[in-house]
Scaffold this motif. Structure first.
Motif, PDB file in Angstrom:
ATOM      1  N   VAL A  30      15.954  12.495  35.408  1.00  0.00           N
ATOM      2  CA  VAL A  30      16.743  13.309  36.334  1.00  0.00           C
ATOM      3  C   VAL A  30      15.994  13.504  37.646  1.00  0.00           C
ATOM      4  O   VAL A  30      16.568  13.361  38.727  1.00  0.00           O
ATOM      5  CB  VAL A  30      17.134  14.659  35.696  1.00  0.00           C
ATOM      6  CG1 VAL A  30      17.752  15.590  36.726  1.00  0.00           C
ATOM      7  CG2 VAL A  30      18.105  14.426  34.535  1.00  0.00           C
ATOM      8  N   TRP A  34      17.280  12.183  41.241  1.00  0.00           N
ATOM      9  CA  TRP A  34      17.494  13.145  42.321  1.00  0.00           C
ATOM     10  C   TRP A  34      16.735  12.698  43.565  1.00  0.00           C
ATOM     11  O   TRP A  34      17.269  12.713  44.670  1.00  0.00           O
ATOM     12  CB  TRP A  34      17.015  14.519  41.879  1.00  0.00           C
ATOM     13  CG  TRP A  34      17.464  15.641  42.763  1.00  0.00           C
ATOM     14  CD1 TRP A  34      17.118  15.855  44.065  1.00  0.00           C
ATOM     15  CD2 TRP A  34      18.317  16.711  42.402  1.00  0.00           C
ATOM     16  NE1 TRP A  34      17.706  16.985  44.530  1.00  0.00           N
ATOM     17  CE2 TRP A  34      18.448  17.539  43.522  1.00  0.00           C
ATOM     18  CE3 TRP A  34      18.966  17.057  41.228  1.00  0.00           C
ATOM     19  CZ2 TRP A  34      19.217  18.696  43.509  1.00  0.00           C
ATOM     20  CZ3 TRP A  34      19.726  18.211  41.224  1.00  0.00           C
ATOM     21  CH2 TRP A  34      19.847  19.012  42.351  1.00  0.00           C
ATOM     22  N   ARG A  76      28.680  15.751  38.734  1.00  0.00           N
ATOM     23  CA  ARG A  76      27.335  16.032  38.205  1.00  0.00           C
ATOM     24  C   ARG A  76      27.177  15.475  36.796  1.00  0.00           C
ATOM     25  O   ARG A  76      26.171  14.846  36.474  1.00  0.00           O
ATOM     26  CB  ARG A  76      27.096  17.539  38.211  1.00  0.00           C
ATOM     27  CG  ARG A  76      25.712  17.950  37.754  1.00  0.00           C
ATOM     28  CD  ARG A  76      25.580  19.445  37.733  1.00  0.00           C
ATOM     29  NE  ARG A  76      26.545  20.000  36.807  1.00  0.00           N
ATOM     30  CZ  ARG A  76      27.132  21.188  36.959  1.00  0.00           C
ATOM     31  NH1 ARG A  76      26.883  21.927  38.011  1.00  0.00           N
ATOM     32  NH2 ARG A  76      27.978  21.625  36.063  1.00  0.00           N
ATOM     33  N   ILE A  80      24.522  12.460  35.858  1.00  0.00           N
ATOM     34  CA  ILE A  80      23.465  12.597  34.847  1.00  0.00           C
ATOM     35  C   ILE A  80      23.639  11.547  33.750  1.00  0.00           C
ATOM     36  O   ILE A  80      22.678  10.914  33.327  1.00  0.00           O
ATOM     37  CB  ILE A  80      23.444  14.025  34.255  1.00  0.00           C
ATOM     38  CG1 ILE A  80      22.921  14.988  35.320  1.00  0.00           C
ATOM     39  CG2 ILE A  80      22.584  14.089  33.002  1.00  0.00           C
ATOM     40  CD1 ILE A  80      22.997  16.435  34.935  1.00  0.00           C
TER      41      ILE A  80
END
Length: 86
Positions: A30, A34, A76, A80
């Motif tokens: 993650v 990001w 989102r 993910i």
């Protein structure tokens, strides 16, 4: 639009995948995603609807939704999922 049964099935699938990865691998993927692709976002369309979007290794991806909150949640969740699948 997704219904509540589809949403619950998605939650179960996500939970089982997260448990299999372990916390360190999950956090690393993650954080790397990001840093590399930025976080998902949501915006209003000219027609008055909402769209959630994000960047991924394959390019840009977007989802339509009835509300800003739902657009962001869907984007989102998919962001993910795609990071963890990679």
């Amino acid at each position: 639009m997704i219904n509540s049964q589809q949403r619950q099935a998605g939650y179960r699938l996500l939970r089982s995948g997260l448990e299999a990865l372990g916390p360190h691998t999950l956090a690393r993927r993650v954080a790397e995603g990001w840093d590399r692709y930025s976080a998902p976002s949501a915006a209003r369309t000219p027609e008055g609807g909402w769209v959630g979007s994000f960047e991924e290794p394959g390019g840009a991806y977007s989802v339509a939704a009835a509300s800003k909150r739902e657009a962001y949640r869907l984007a989102r969740r998919l962001w993910i999922k795609r990071l963890l699948d990679g």
